[in-house]
Scaffold this active site. Sequence first.
Site, PDB file in Angstrom:
ATOM      1  N   SER A  50       3.592  22.660  11.556  1.00 42.16           N
ATOM      2  CA  SER A  50       3.168  23.232  10.296  1.00 42.16           C
ATOM      3  C   SER A  50       2.602  22.216   9.305  1.00 42.16           C
ATOM      4  O   SER A  50       1.966  22.609   8.334  1.00 42.16           O
ATOM      5  CB  SER A  50       4.354  23.959   9.642  1.00 42.16           C
ATOM      6  OG  SER A  50       5.411  23.049   9.411  1.00 42.16           O
ATOM      7  N   LYS A  76       3.266  17.214   1.784  1.00 43.26           N
ATOM      8  CA  LYS A  76       3.302  18.585   2.309  1.00 43.26           C
ATOM      9  C   LYS A  76       3.911  19.521   1.271  1.00 43.26           C
ATOM     10  O   LYS A  76       4.907  19.178   0.629  1.00 43.26           O
ATOM     11  CB  LYS A  76       4.135  18.606   3.593  1.00 43.26           C
ATOM     12  CG  LYS A  76       4.173  19.965   4.285  1.00 43.26           C
ATOM     13  CD  LYS A  76       5.011  19.884   5.556  1.00 43.26           C
ATOM     14  CE  LYS A  76       5.052  21.205   6.299  1.00 43.26           C
ATOM     15  NZ  LYS A  76       5.887  21.126   7.523  1.00 43.26           N
ATOM     16  N   SER A 136       6.898  19.823  13.708  1.00 45.07           N
ATOM     17  CA  SER A 136       5.816  19.937  12.721  1.00 45.07           C
ATOM     18  C   SER A 136       5.232  18.641  12.183  1.00 45.07           C
ATOM     19  O   SER A 136       4.238  18.686  11.470  1.00 45.07           O
ATOM     20  CB  SER A 136       6.273  20.794  11.545  1.00 45.07           C
ATOM     21  OG  SER A 136       6.213  22.145  11.923  1.00 45.07           O
TER      22      SER A 136
HETATM   23  N1  GLN Z   1       6.498  25.512  15.353  1.00 45.72           N
HETATM   24  C1  GLN Z   1       7.895  25.521  15.052  1.00 45.72           C
HETATM   25  C2  GLN Z   1       8.224  26.775  14.265  1.00 45.72           C
HETATM   26  O1  GLN Z   1       7.367  27.548  14.087  1.00 45.72           O
HETATM   27  C3  GLN Z   1       8.307  24.287  14.298  1.00 45.72           C
HETATM   28  C4  GLN Z   1       7.896  24.261  12.886  1.00 45.72           C
HETATM   29  C5  GLN Z   1       8.396  23.075  12.124  1.00 45.72           C
HETATM   30  O2  GLN Z   1       8.735  22.040  12.707  1.00 45.72           O
HETATM   31  N2  GLN Z   1       8.476  23.227  10.833  1.00 45.72           N
HETATM   32  O3  GLN Z   1       9.309  26.999  13.844  1.00 45.72           O
END
Ligand code: GLN
Length: 491
Positions: free
Chosen positions: A160, A85, A184
């Site tokens: 994400s 990632k 994420s």
């Molecule tokens: N969807 C959550 C956010 O927008 C979690 C994102 C993540 O785990 N990086 O913060």
Amino acid sequence: MSHPTDFTLTQAIQALHSGEISSRELTQAYLDRIELLEPDLNAFITLAAEGALAQADEADSKLIEFRKNGIENESPLLGIPIAIKDVLVVKGLRATAGSRILESFTPPYDATAVARLREAGVVILGKTNTDEFAMGSSTENSAYGVTHNPWDSSRVPGGSSGGSAAAVAARMAPVALGTDTGGSVRQPASFCGLTGLKPTYGRVSRYGLIAYGSSLDTVGVLGQNVADVALVYNSINGNDPRDATSTNQPRQEINLDGSATLQNVRLGIPEEYFGEGLQAEVESAVREAIRVFASMGAEIHPIQLPHTQYAVPVYYLIAPAEASANLARFDGLRYGPRIEGVDLRDTYRATRGHLFGHETKRRIMLGTYALSAGYQDAYYGKAQKVRALIQRDFESAFETVDLIAAPVAPTTAFEIGAHRGDPLAMYLEDVYTLPANLAGVPGIAFPVGFDSRGLPIGMQLLGEHFREQQLMNAVHNYQTVTDWHIKRPDL
Ligand code: GLN
């Protein structure tokens, strides 16, 4: 022989070690598949074809030498391709974090998780797409375009870590690293039919992870099944002096030899995770999976996690507060591109104003407000107190149960654009994943069925701090008697 990109990680390791295939052949097969599918899926931000082939050749010479001299290869990942990632830094490879503010930043060092994989001899295929600074649940917040779900290209892969999930689901990589600050790893794993591990906070070093919410950030793994995930997890976890919040425990070696059964494992079913907003097909697939666990000997216990309803507001104060501080370093002077202004302040304003995306700016504003004089106690301070209550919910639940079973997300993969212009609707997608991050406990998502559109449904198991072995044992048992994790999208 099946096509190399159809291998599970475990099968690829066998094929490499027996000499049935070389790392170069395996790597080239993945690069070819990336070339074929990337125009439709957009799973990667940066590809590293040349470096990957060089790493593969290096691995091949070691593998040949080991075979020739009858030396036992102690590194199962030697010669295995992997995708990373784009919020984890890889020396010499552009790291954008999905943002234009880092579009020209090439880090001079490896994140600890990456360094450990390198020591194990992996081949790095490239950097995968992500919501900008990992802020999002769909990859729609990436400055490099949305990633498409391999099961249905009109839908998001989740986020994400959506690029990592799409890459593994589409067989453009056998496994991938992701990060999980609020879901994420687990949510994209769920949307793409994969197994995804979010370790205990501190279990995998955050050194070299471009920080989002530092008290929540974890580095995790996405793969086709729990055995594959465990192999990668085994090489990245453990104490790291470079991360002051990393565990003081030595590296853990997960063993899935099948000896651990589900007999007498107490599985808690939290009523708050089966309420309003949960798609009926998701609920029935999760409940069916719970029946499978019961049929294998698990005891089912209804439980309560009474402060679950506060997870969304608490997380969306704490994460942006930490992000607003972490993102202050992107000033146009130290990293990436700069938009020159008439003076220093103007340079900051122009660079940050033009190069951060909408969602990132929204979070910086939210976070700055929550931390500002006069409001800090009412917002950030209050959120910290409620976070402690959420942590306590888990502590008391784990006095009576071993593991907690729940859906990962209220719905299956939604359509690209479904939440455009409605950030709150997007935040509500995270309702079942955020509590584990607020409490720091480990979680694992895995496939348990499909909805009527043919989209994968995932569920998650949560465990006590440092109980990754127990979580993975349970999923391993489940994957021994079910085959949801074997199903592949038609591409
Ligand atoms: N969807 C959550 C956010 O927008 C979690 C994102 C993540 O785990 N990086 O913060």
